[in-house]
Design a protein around this motif. Structure first.
Motif, PDB file in Angstrom:
ATOM      1  N   ILE A  43       0.844  -1.199   0.000  1.00  5.81           N
ATOM      2  CA  ILE A  43       0.000   0.000   0.000  1.00  5.81           C
ATOM      3  C   ILE A  43       0.883   1.253   0.000  1.00  5.81           C
ATOM      4  O   ILE A  43       0.617   2.217  -0.724  1.00  5.81           O
ATOM      5  CB  ILE A  43      -0.981  -0.012   1.199  1.00  5.81           C
ATOM      6  CG1 ILE A  43      -1.938  -1.205   1.093  1.00  5.81           C
ATOM      7  CG2 ILE A  43      -1.765   1.293   1.283  1.00  5.81           C
ATOM      8  CD1 ILE A  43      -2.669  -1.548   2.374  1.00  5.81           C
ATOM      9  N   SER A  46       2.143   2.717  -3.284  1.00  7.58           N
ATOM     10  CA  SER A  46       1.267   3.522  -4.136  1.00  7.58           C
ATOM     11  C   SER A  46       1.408   5.019  -3.845  1.00  7.58           C
ATOM     12  O   SER A  46       0.955   5.840  -4.645  1.00  7.58           O
ATOM     13  CB  SER A  46      -0.188   3.082  -4.013  1.00  7.58           C
ATOM     14  OG  SER A  46      -0.659   3.316  -2.711  1.00  7.58           O
ATOM     15  N   ARG A  72       2.091   4.147  -8.857  1.00 11.13           N
ATOM     16  CA  ARG A  72       1.208   5.123  -9.516  1.00 11.13           C
ATOM     17  C   ARG A  72       2.060   6.101 -10.321  1.00 11.13           C
ATOM     18  O   ARG A  72       3.056   6.616  -9.826  1.00 11.13           O
ATOM     19  CB  ARG A  72       0.393   5.906  -8.482  1.00 11.13           C
ATOM     20  CG  ARG A  72      -0.528   5.057  -7.635  1.00 11.13           C
ATOM     21  CD  ARG A  72      -1.637   4.445  -8.482  1.00 11.13           C
ATOM     22  NE  ARG A  72      -2.669   3.841  -7.639  1.00 11.13           N
ATOM     23  CZ  ARG A  72      -2.565   2.649  -7.067  1.00 11.13           C
ATOM     24  NH1 ARG A  72      -1.485   1.926  -7.239  1.00 11.13           N
ATOM     25  NH2 ARG A  72      -3.539   2.169  -6.316  1.00 11.13           N
ATOM     26  N   ASN A  87      -2.791  -2.892  -4.870  1.00 15.29           N
ATOM     27  CA  ASN A  87      -3.548  -2.428  -3.706  1.00 15.29           C
ATOM     28  C   ASN A  87      -4.858  -3.169  -3.475  1.00 15.29           C
ATOM     29  O   ASN A  87      -5.340  -3.195  -2.354  1.00 15.29           O
ATOM     30  CB  ASN A  87      -3.828  -0.919  -3.824  1.00 15.29           C
ATOM     31  CG  ASN A  87      -2.679  -0.106  -3.305  1.00 15.29           C
ATOM     32  OD1 ASN A  87      -1.559  -0.600  -3.195  1.00 15.29           O
ATOM     33  ND2 ASN A  87      -2.932   1.143  -2.977  1.00 15.29           N
ATOM     34  N   ARG A  91      -5.104  -4.334   0.206  1.00 13.49           N
ATOM     35  CA  ARG A  91      -5.983  -3.660   1.166  1.00 13.49           C
ATOM     36  C   ARG A  91      -6.968  -4.647   1.789  1.00 13.49           C
ATOM     37  O   ARG A  91      -7.223  -4.609   2.992  1.00 13.49           O
ATOM     38  CB  ARG A  91      -6.730  -2.511   0.482  1.00 13.49           C
ATOM     39  CG  ARG A  91      -5.800  -1.342   0.128  1.00 13.49           C
ATOM     40  CD  ARG A  91      -6.535  -0.300  -0.683  1.00 13.49           C
ATOM     41  NE  ARG A  91      -7.824   0.001  -0.086  1.00 13.49           N
ATOM     42  CZ  ARG A  91      -7.972   0.794   0.972  1.00 13.49           C
ATOM     43  NH1 ARG A  91      -6.959   1.402   1.490  1.00 13.49           N
ATOM     44  NH2 ARG A  91      -9.160   0.985   1.487  1.00 13.49           N
ATOM     45  N   PRO A 183     -12.248   7.015   6.782  1.00 15.72           N
ATOM     46  CA  PRO A 183     -13.230   8.105   6.800  1.00 15.72           C
ATOM     47  C   PRO A 183     -14.503   7.754   7.569  1.00 15.72           C
ATOM     48  O   PRO A 183     -15.082   8.623   8.229  1.00 15.72           O
ATOM     49  CB  PRO A 183     -13.529   8.360   5.323  1.00 15.72           C
ATOM     50  CG  PRO A 183     -12.822   7.323   4.540  1.00 15.72           C
ATOM     51  CD  PRO A 183     -11.878   6.593   5.427  1.00 15.72           C
ATOM     52  N   ARG A 199      -5.315  13.746   9.426  1.00 16.75           N
ATOM     53  CA  ARG A 199      -5.252  12.474   8.700  1.00 16.75           C
ATOM     54  C   ARG A 199      -3.838  12.129   8.253  1.00 16.75           C
ATOM     55  O   ARG A 199      -3.383  10.996   8.426  1.00 16.75           O
ATOM     56  CB  ARG A 199      -6.181  12.558   7.494  1.00 16.75           C
ATOM     57  CG  ARG A 199      -5.804  11.680   6.303  1.00 16.75           C
ATOM     58  CD  ARG A 199      -6.823  11.759   5.236  1.00 16.75           C
ATOM     59  NE  ARG A 199      -8.124  11.523   5.843  1.00 16.75           N
ATOM     60  CZ  ARG A 199      -8.564  10.325   6.161  1.00 16.75           C
ATOM     61  NH1 ARG A 199      -7.860   9.269   5.886  1.00 16.75           N
ATOM     62  NH2 ARG A 199      -9.728  10.179   6.733  1.00 16.75           N
ATOM     63  N   GLN A 200      -3.120  13.110   7.673  1.00 17.30           N
ATOM     64  CA  GLN A 200      -1.776  12.787   7.167  1.00 17.30           C
ATOM     65  C   GLN A 200      -0.810  12.530   8.327  1.00 17.30           C
ATOM     66  O   GLN A 200       0.095  11.701   8.202  1.00 17.30           O
ATOM     67  CB  GLN A 200      -1.267  13.897   6.246  1.00 17.30           C
ATOM     68  CG  GLN A 200      -2.065  14.035   4.949  1.00 17.30           C
ATOM     69  CD  GLN A 200      -2.032  12.771   4.089  1.00 17.30           C
ATOM     70  OE1 GLN A 200      -1.086  11.994   4.137  1.00 17.30           O
ATOM     71  NE2 GLN A 200      -3.087  12.545   3.313  1.00 17.30           N
TER      72      GLN A 200
ATOM     73  N   VAL B 131     -10.290  11.481   0.200  1.00 15.68           N
ATOM     74  CA  VAL B 131      -9.263  10.604   0.747  1.00 15.68           C
ATOM     75  C   VAL B 131      -9.036   9.476  -0.243  1.00 15.68           C
ATOM     76  O   VAL B 131      -9.930   8.684  -0.494  1.00 15.68           O
ATOM     77  CB  VAL B 131      -9.728  10.026   2.095  1.00 15.68           C
ATOM     78  CG1 VAL B 131      -8.668   9.124   2.666  1.00 15.68           C
ATOM     79  CG2 VAL B 131     -10.077  11.143   3.060  1.00 15.68           C
ATOM     80  N   GLU B 133      -7.395   5.972  -1.589  1.00 14.37           N
ATOM     81  CA  GLU B 133      -6.892   4.743  -0.961  1.00 14.37           C
ATOM     82  C   GLU B 133      -5.373   4.670  -1.045  1.00 14.37           C
ATOM     83  O   GLU B 133      -4.742   3.947  -0.293  1.00 14.37           O
ATOM     84  CB  GLU B 133      -7.540   3.505  -1.591  1.00 14.37           C
ATOM     85  CG  GLU B 133      -7.456   3.409  -3.112  1.00 14.37           C
ATOM     86  CD  GLU B 133      -6.185   2.784  -3.616  1.00 14.37           C
ATOM     87  OE1 GLU B 133      -5.581   2.009  -2.863  1.00 14.37           O
ATOM     88  OE2 GLU B 133      -5.789   3.077  -4.758  1.00 14.37           O
ATOM     89  N   LEU B 213     -13.785   6.096   0.595  1.00 15.96           N
ATOM     90  CA  LEU B 213     -12.577   6.543  -0.100  1.00 15.96           C
ATOM     91  C   LEU B 213     -12.912   7.080  -1.492  1.00 15.96           C
ATOM     92  O   LEU B 213     -13.980   6.800  -2.048  1.00 15.96           O
ATOM     93  CB  LEU B 213     -11.576   5.394  -0.202  1.00 15.96           C
ATOM     94  CG  LEU B 213     -11.063   4.894   1.158  1.00 15.96           C
ATOM     95  CD1 LEU B 213     -10.182   3.664   0.972  1.00 15.96           C
ATOM     96  CD2 LEU B 213     -10.278   5.980   1.883  1.00 15.96           C
ATOM     97  N   TYR B 215     -12.242   6.398  -4.507  1.00 14.27           N
ATOM     98  CA  TYR B 215     -12.620   5.615  -5.685  1.00 14.27           C
ATOM     99  C   TYR B 215     -14.119   5.336  -5.773  1.00 14.27           C
ATOM    100  O   TYR B 215     -14.614   4.936  -6.821  1.00 14.27           O
ATOM    101  CB  TYR B 215     -11.781   4.331  -5.826  1.00 14.27           C
ATOM    102  CG  TYR B 215     -11.951   3.231  -4.812  1.00 14.27           C
ATOM    103  CD1 TYR B 215     -12.966   2.286  -4.936  1.00 14.27           C
ATOM    104  CD2 TYR B 215     -11.056   3.083  -3.767  1.00 14.27           C
ATOM    105  CE1 TYR B 215     -13.084   1.240  -4.041  1.00 14.27           C
ATOM    106  CE2 TYR B 215     -11.156   2.031  -2.867  1.00 14.27           C
ATOM    107  CZ  TYR B 215     -12.172   1.112  -2.998  1.00 14.27           C
ATOM    108  OH  TYR B 215     -12.281   0.082  -2.113  1.00 14.27           O
ATOM    109  N   ALA B 250     -15.774   0.942   1.023  1.00  9.54           N
ATOM    110  CA  ALA B 250     -14.507   1.663   1.119  1.00  9.54           C
ATOM    111  C   ALA B 250     -14.561   2.733   2.201  1.00  9.54           C
ATOM    112  O   ALA B 250     -14.099   3.838   2.026  1.00  9.54           O
ATOM    113  CB  ALA B 250     -14.147   2.272  -0.236  1.00  9.54           C
TER     114      ALA B 250
END
Lengths: 249, 252
Positions: A43, A46, A72, A87, A91, A183, A199-200, B131, B133, B213, B215, B250
Motif C-alpha cells: 500500500i 502507491s 502510480r 492495492n 488492502r 473516513p 489524517r496525514q 481521501v 486509498e 474513499l 474511488y 470503502a
C-alpha cells in the motif's frame, strides 16, 4: 490456567515455559503481523511520500519521502518506471489481518489480566525496577554472555519492559493510527484523528510505529537466535521448558 | 480416557456447537440487517464483512467530518482521468447544457434530469476531504444536489437495496447501499470551491460519497440505477471495471 515451573520440574526438564493461550495467540499474531507488513509495504508503494497535518498530496511538500519507485504514475518519485498496482488484494488482506490481530490481541490481553500473567511474568519485579538492574542486563548482553538457566524460564527486566511497551503502547498505537485513516471511523469518532494532528499525521505516525514494530521484530528474532533458537522455539511451540542441561545447545 | 480429558472433550464439543450455532445466528441476523457486503465471498470475505458490519452498526447515521472554508486546500490533486471521448468533448463544447442524468430502476417515476433540473432541487454545500486509498488527500468545498432529495422526489420503492451509478467514461461504475445513497452528505456534485466542478475533478457531475474513499466518488455520472441486487455491478468482482480487486465497501 497459568502453569508455573517449579525448580523440580525444570531440573528434570519438564514443565511449561508458555501456556497454550500465550503460544496460540503468539503465533496467530506472527502470521497476521507478517500479512500486515507485506500488504502495508504494498500500500505504501502507491504513495511513498509522508506529510504532516490534515492533507497532503503530490502537489504539497512532503515531510519525508521513501526513495523507491511507486505503483502510480501520478507520484513524482524520480524513477522513470511505475510498479504494478497491488492495492486491491493488499488492502483486503491488510484489513482482514488487522481484524485477526485485533481479536487475537483482545483474547491475549483479557487472558493476561485474568490469569495475572502480566503481573507475574511481564511487570518487572520490585527489585528489578531500578536503572542499575536495567544497566546490568544491557551490559550482560553487550558482553554477549550466554543466557543462564533462569532466563530460559523467566524474562529479565529489559525483556519485560520491552514486551509491555510492544503490547500496551506500540500495538494500540498502530491500531489507533490505522483506524484514524478510515473516513467512516472518523465520522463515528472525529477525535481519533483530530488528536493525532490530522489524517496525514495519522498516516505518518502509522508508518513510524510500524517501523518501530519491525525493529522490535528484528531484535526479538536476533535475541532468540543468540539465546538458543531451538530451545526458545520449543518453548513457544510445544511449550516444553528448556532442560537446563541443554541450554547451551 | 481419564476424567480431565473427558471433561475437556465435552467442554470443547459444547464450545464448538455453541460457536457454530452462534455463527449461524450471526450470519442470518447480519443478512437481515444489511451487514453483509456483496463481496462477502472468497478468502477476504470475512474481513470485508466484519469491516462493513462494524461500520454499519456504529456509524449508521453519522456525518463525515466537515471543515471550515479556511481549510480548503490550495493545491487539490485532480488525479489522472482516462482520455475524454468525442461524445464527452461535444457535450463539453456546449457547456454541458445537454448533459443528462437518467434515474432508473426501483423508483416510482424514472426520470432524466439536466444539470439545470438538478440545480432546482435544494442545494447543499459541504467542505469535506477527498481521501484516496493510495494515501493522499485534499479538502475542497463541494456544492451540489443531495442525492436523497432526488431519490425522494422520484419515490424509492421499498425493495431497493443498492444504488448503481455509471460514468460516461468507459466501463466505469460503482455501487453503494441505500443507506449511503440516502445519507445527507452523499452529493450529486456540480460545483467546487464556488465555481463549476472542473472536468479534471469529475465535472460536470460527480457523485461524492465523503464517508468512503475517493474511488467510490465516480466522475462524469450519467446514470443512476436503484436495484435490489448488484449482481454484475460490483466493480470489486468485475474484471472489466477499473476498480477490479478493490473492496466494495470503502469506508476504510
Amino acid at each position: 490456567m497459568l502453569t508455573r515451573v517449579t525448580p523440580a520440574d525444570s531440573l528434570q526438564g519438564r514443565g511449561t515455559r508458555h501456556t497454550v493461550t500465550v503460544r496460540v495467540t503468539h503465533w496467530i499474531t506472527v502470521v497476521s503481523f507478517i500479512a500486515l507488513l507485506v500488504t502495508g509495504i504494498e500500500i505504501l508503494i502507491s504513495h511513498p511520500r509522508f506529510y504532516w497535518g490534515e492533507v497532503g498530496n503530490s502537489l504539497t511538500p512532503p515531510l519525508f519521502k521513501i526513495p523507491i519507485p511507486s505503483s502510480r504514475s501520478t507520484v513524482p518519485t524520480g524513477y522513470t518506471y511505475v510498479l504494478p498496482d497491488q492495492n486491491g488484494w493488499s488492502r483486503y488482506l491488510h484489513f482482514e489481518a488487522a481484524w485477526v490481530l485485533l481479536l487475537t490481541g483482545l483474547v491475549y490481553v483479557v487472558y493476561g489480566f485474568y490469569t495475572r500473567h502480566f503481573g507475574r511474568n511481564m511487570f518487572p519485579d520490585r527489585a528489578d525496577r531500578t536503572w542499575a538492574a536495567i544497566r546490568h542486563v544491557i551490559a550482560k548482553h553487550l558482553r554477549l554472555t550466554r543466557s543462564d538457566e533462569t532466563e530460559g524460564r523467566s524474562y529479565n527486566v529489559v525483556q519485560r519492559v520491552t514486551y509491555l511497551l510492544v503490547v500496551f503502547v506500540l500495538f494500540p498505537l498502530v491500531i489507533w493510527t490505522g483506524l484514524a485513516m478510515s473516513p467512516a471511523f472518523n465520522s463515528a469518532l472525529p477525535w481519533s484523528v483530530i488528536l493525532l494532528g490530522g489524517r496525514q499525521s495519522a498516516r505518518t505516525l502509522h508508518f513510524i510505529v510500524s517501523v518501530s514494530l519491525v525493529l522490535f521484530l528484528f531484535i526479538h528474532v536476533a535475541m532468540i537466535v543468540l539465546a538458543g533458537f531451538a530451545s526458545r522455539m520449543r518453548g513457544m511451540t510445544t511449550g516444553i521448558a528448556t532442560d537446563p542441561r541443554s541450554v547451551d545447545e | 480416557m481419564n476424567k480431565i480429558s473427558r471433561r475437556r472433550f465435552v467442554t470443547a464439543g459444547l464450545a464448538t456447537t455453541a460457536g457454530i450455532s452462534g455463527l449461524a445466528i450471526a450470519t442470518s441476523l447480519a443478512n437481515r440487517y444489511g451487514l453483509v457486503p456483496p463481496d462477502s465471498g472468497g478468502i477476504f470475505g470475512p474481513g470485508a464483512t466484519l469491516t462493513y458490519a462494524a461500520h454499519r452498526l456504529f456509524s449508521r447515521n453519522l456525518l463525515a467530518r466537515e471543515f471550515p472554508r479556511s481549510k480548503i486546500s490550495t493545491t487539490p490533486f485532480a488525479n489522472s482521468i482516462a482520455p475524454l471521448s468525442d461524445d464527452f468533448k461535444r457535450l463539453q463544447s456546449g457547456g454541458f447544457a445537454d448533459w443528462h442524468l437518467s434515474v432508473q430502476g426501483l423508483v416510482a417515476q424514472p426520470a432524466t434530469l439536466s444539470l439545470s433540473d438538478l440545480r432546482n432541487f435544494p442545494v447543499r454545500s459541504q467542505v469535506t476531504e477527498v481521501v484516496c486509498e493510495e494515501g493522499w488527500s485534499y479538502i475542497a468545498e463541494w456544492i451540489g444536489t443531495p442525492l436523497h432529495e432526488v431519490l425522494k422526489a422520484l419515490g424509492v420503492l421499498s425493495r431497493a437495496r443498492y444504488l448503481v451509478y455509471v460514468s460516461m467514461d468507459t466501463d466505469w461504475w460503482d455501487s453503494i447501499d441505500m443507506e449511503e445513497a440516502l445519507h445527507p452528505q452523499t452529493l450529486l456534485t456540480w460545483g467546487m470551491n464556488d465555481g463549476d466542478l472542473p472536468v479534471s475533478f469529475g465535472g460536470p457531475l460527480r457523485l461524492r460519497v465523503p464517508r468512503q474513499l475517493g474511488y467510490k466518488s465516480v466522475k462524469f455520472v450519467t446514470r443512476l440505477m436503484v436495484t435490489d441486487s448488484v449482481k454484475g455491478f460490483v466493480p470489486a468482482l468485475d474484471l472489466k471495471s477499473p476498480n477490479y480487486g478493490y473492496s466494495w465497501y470503502a469506508g476504510i
